[in-house]
Motif scaffolding. Structure first.
Motif, PDB file in Angstrom:
ATOM      1  N   UNK A 147       0.838  -1.194   0.000  1.00 35.29           N
ATOM      2  CA  UNK A 147       0.000   0.000   0.000  1.00 35.29           C
ATOM      3  C   UNK A 147       0.871   1.240   0.000  1.00 35.29           C
ATOM      4  N   UNK A 148       0.283   2.383  -0.362  1.00 40.16           N
ATOM      5  CA  UNK A 148       0.936   3.666  -0.115  1.00 40.16           C
ATOM      6  C   UNK A 148      -0.057   4.566   0.608  1.00 40.16           C
ATOM      7  N   UNK A 149       0.387   5.725   1.027  1.00 38.31           N
ATOM      8  CA  UNK A 149      -0.430   6.584   1.878  1.00 38.31           C
ATOM      9  C   UNK A 149      -1.736   6.994   1.211  1.00 38.31           C
ATOM     10  N   UNK A 150      -1.734   7.064  -0.109  1.00 38.12           N
ATOM     11  CA  UNK A 150      -2.963   7.456  -0.809  1.00 38.12           C
ATOM     12  C   UNK A 150      -4.085   6.438  -0.588  1.00 38.12           C
ATOM     13  N   UNK A 151      -3.720   5.185  -0.311  1.00 35.07           N
ATOM     14  CA  UNK A 151      -4.735   4.165  -0.038  1.00 35.07           C
ATOM     15  C   UNK A 151      -5.428   4.387   1.297  1.00 35.07           C
ATOM     16  N   UNK A 152      -4.795   5.185   2.171  1.00 35.98           N
ATOM     17  CA  UNK A 152      -5.331   5.421   3.514  1.00 35.98           C
ATOM     18  C   UNK A 152      -5.966   6.796   3.664  1.00 35.98           C
ATOM     19  N   UNK A 164       5.325 -10.592   3.647  1.00 40.22           N
ATOM     20  CA  UNK A 164       6.092  -9.354   3.530  1.00 40.22           C
ATOM     21  C   UNK A 164       5.191  -8.147   3.252  1.00 40.22           C
ATOM     22  N   UNK A 165       4.127  -8.358   2.482  1.00 38.58           N
ATOM     23  CA  UNK A 165       3.215  -7.258   2.190  1.00 38.58           C
ATOM     24  C   UNK A 165       2.483  -6.822   3.460  1.00 38.58           C
ATOM     25  N   UNK A 166       2.006  -7.799   4.191  1.00 39.88           N
ATOM     26  CA  UNK A 166       1.244  -7.490   5.405  1.00 39.88           C
ATOM     27  C   UNK A 166       2.102  -6.765   6.429  1.00 39.88           C
ATOM     28  N   UNK A 167       3.323  -7.234   6.644  1.00 37.42           N
ATOM     29  CA  UNK A 167       4.215  -6.606   7.612  1.00 37.42           C
ATOM     30  C   UNK A 167       4.516  -5.155   7.221  1.00 37.42           C
ATOM     31  N   UNK A 168       4.825  -4.941   5.936  1.00 40.40           N
ATOM     32  CA  UNK A 168       5.125  -3.590   5.463  1.00 40.40           C
ATOM     33  C   UNK A 168       3.900  -2.695   5.547  1.00 40.40           C
ATOM     34  N   UNK A 169       2.743  -3.226   5.235  1.00 40.89           N
ATOM     35  CA  UNK A 169       1.519  -2.420   5.251  1.00 40.89           C
ATOM     36  C   UNK A 169       1.104  -2.054   6.670  1.00 40.89           C
ATOM     37  N   UNK A 170       1.339  -2.939   7.618  1.00 40.48           N
ATOM     38  CA  UNK A 170       1.062  -2.586   9.013  1.00 40.48           C
ATOM     39  C   UNK A 170       1.976  -1.456   9.462  1.00 40.48           C
ATOM     40  N   UNK A 171       3.251  -1.511   9.090  1.00 42.33           N
ATOM     41  CA  UNK A 171       4.171  -0.427   9.433  1.00 42.33           C
ATOM     42  C   UNK A 171       3.694   0.895   8.833  1.00 42.33           C
ATOM     43  N   UNK A 175       0.611   1.699   8.048  1.00 46.84           N
ATOM     44  CA  UNK A 175      -0.614   2.131   8.724  1.00 46.84           C
ATOM     45  C   UNK A 175      -0.323   2.702  10.105  1.00 46.84           C
ATOM     46  N   UNK A 176       0.642   2.114  10.798  1.00 47.32           N
ATOM     47  CA  UNK A 176       1.041   2.655  12.104  1.00 47.32           C
ATOM     48  C   UNK A 176       1.604   4.069  11.943  1.00 47.32           C
ATOM     49  N   UNK A 177       2.454   4.253  10.943  1.00 46.19           N
ATOM     50  CA  UNK A 177       3.023   5.578  10.678  1.00 46.19           C
ATOM     51  C   UNK A 177       1.920   6.579  10.315  1.00 46.19           C
ATOM     52  N   UNK A 178       0.947   6.128   9.538  1.00 44.23           N
ATOM     53  CA  UNK A 178      -0.159   7.011   9.139  1.00 44.23           C
ATOM     54  C   UNK A 178      -0.992   7.396  10.365  1.00 44.23           C
ATOM     55  N   UNK A 179      -1.259   6.434  11.267  1.00 43.37           N
ATOM     56  CA  UNK A 179      -2.004   6.734  12.480  1.00 43.37           C
ATOM     57  C   UNK A 179      -1.268   7.744  13.348  1.00 43.37           C
ATOM     58  N   UNK A 180       0.052   7.603  13.438  1.00 42.65           N
ATOM     59  CA  UNK A 180       0.841   8.567  14.205  1.00 42.65           C
ATOM     60  C   UNK A 180       0.755   9.960  13.577  1.00 42.65           C
ATOM     61  N   UNK A 181       0.716   9.994  12.256  1.00 39.17           N
ATOM     62  CA  UNK A 181       0.687  11.266  11.542  1.00 39.17           C
ATOM     63  C   UNK A 181      -0.621  12.012  11.761  1.00 39.17           C
ATOM     64  N   UNK A 182      -1.753  11.280  11.794  1.00 40.85           N
ATOM     65  CA  UNK A 182      -3.049  11.939  11.883  1.00 40.85           C
ATOM     66  C   UNK A 182      -3.551  12.102  13.317  1.00 40.85           C
ATOM     67  N   UNK A 183      -2.876  11.453  14.281  1.00 46.56           N
ATOM     68  CA  UNK A 183      -3.351  11.524  15.667  1.00 46.56           C
ATOM     69  C   UNK A 183      -2.928  12.845  16.324  1.00 46.56           C
TER      70      UNK A 183
END
Length: 264
Positions: free
Chosen positions: A188-193, A247-254, A256-264
């Motif tokens: 995923x990339x940030x645009x997906x979120x 590998x996709x799931x692990x990277x995508x969770x990372x 999403x965590x970064x995105x949550x930190x950004x918007x919180x």
């Protein structure tokens, strides 16, 4: 002999016995997150109202459970197990049942056993449970009491309220099979979120876990995945191994965590 409930202190390791109907004030700064009042219902269940969280304990816990208040958490423990382990080890230890924690980061997502409870005014509340045996096992009566209380912990966690709403603040349409269908098969990339709330992103993370049959403590989260035809949950939350993810799931969770930190 039953211990007097709600003996209070705000020291980091202070022990507080639980009962009902008085306001904690001694030693607390005005507006402290963990200032509280208590009330007892007709069945004897005890509800502790903190500034943003309410925790209801079964009536059977009265006199058997205590809590220690720290700067960012409240730990609930079995009194007799704590006392006996402390006598044996020489320092305060043992008897832990669960903790309610507060954070402004998402570091807790790396913990082995946690459940997100909901958002406060400027941070996130989550619960943790121990991953090892905390009851005093050299005393059968004490261990049996600890086991009975441990069996109630899920009920307690399911009924925790944050800002007056029960459990997490999930707002995901149940009509869609997947929140992010591609999260297990491509990066995923940030645009997906973009446009998703922190709670929705957290559920998208949970969706990855659910694909690997993980079960969830919070009732609304479990009910959401139970409604999906693809979901088959049989791995207990505290037994889930993140190494099953690709590998996709692990990277995508990372991501999403970064995105949550950004918007919180």
């Amino acid at each position: 002999m039953k211990r007097k409930c709600l003996k209070a202190s705000l020291a980091a390791a202070a022990a507080l016995c639980l009962a009902a109907c008085f306001t904690f004030a001694a030693g607390a700064e005005e507006g402290n997150r963990w200032d509280y009042t208590t009330e007892k219902d007709a069945e004897g269940n005890i509800t502790i109202h903190f500034s943003e969280a309410s925790v209801t304990l079964p009536a059977s816990w009265s006199g058997n459970c205590a809590m220690s208040i720290n700067s960012d958490s409240v730990d609930f423990f079995h009194i007799d197990s704590r006392d006996l382990w402390t006598q044996e080890l020489g320092y305060a230890n043992g008897g832990n049942l669960f903790s309610i924690c507060y954070t402004q980061t998402l570091d807790y997502l790396d913990l082995p056993s946690f459940e997100t409870l909901g958002n406060g005014a400027d941070g996130i509340y989550y619960a943790t449970t121990p991953t090892d045996v905390q009851g005093y096992y050299d005393n059968d009566q004490v261990m049996a009491e600890f086991t009975d209380m441990s069996d109630d912990v899920q009920w307690v966690l399911d009924n925790i309220q944050i800002n007056g709403s029960s459990g997490s603040t999930v707002e995901i349409s149940s009509s869609s099979d997947y929140i992010l269908p591609q999260s297990s098969t491509e990066y995923l990339d940030e645009s997906d979120l973009t446009g998703m709330s922190a709670d929705q992103v957290q559920m998208a993370i949970n969706e990855i876990y659910a694909r690997h049959h993980r079960k969830f403590v919070l009732q609304d989260v479990q009910a959401y995945f139970d409604s999906k035809s693809w979901y088959d949950g049989y791995v207990e939350a505290d037994e889930f191994d993140t190494r099953v993810m690709n590998q996709y799931e692990a990277a995508n969770i990372n991501l999403m965590v970064e995105y949550m930190e950004k918007i919180s």
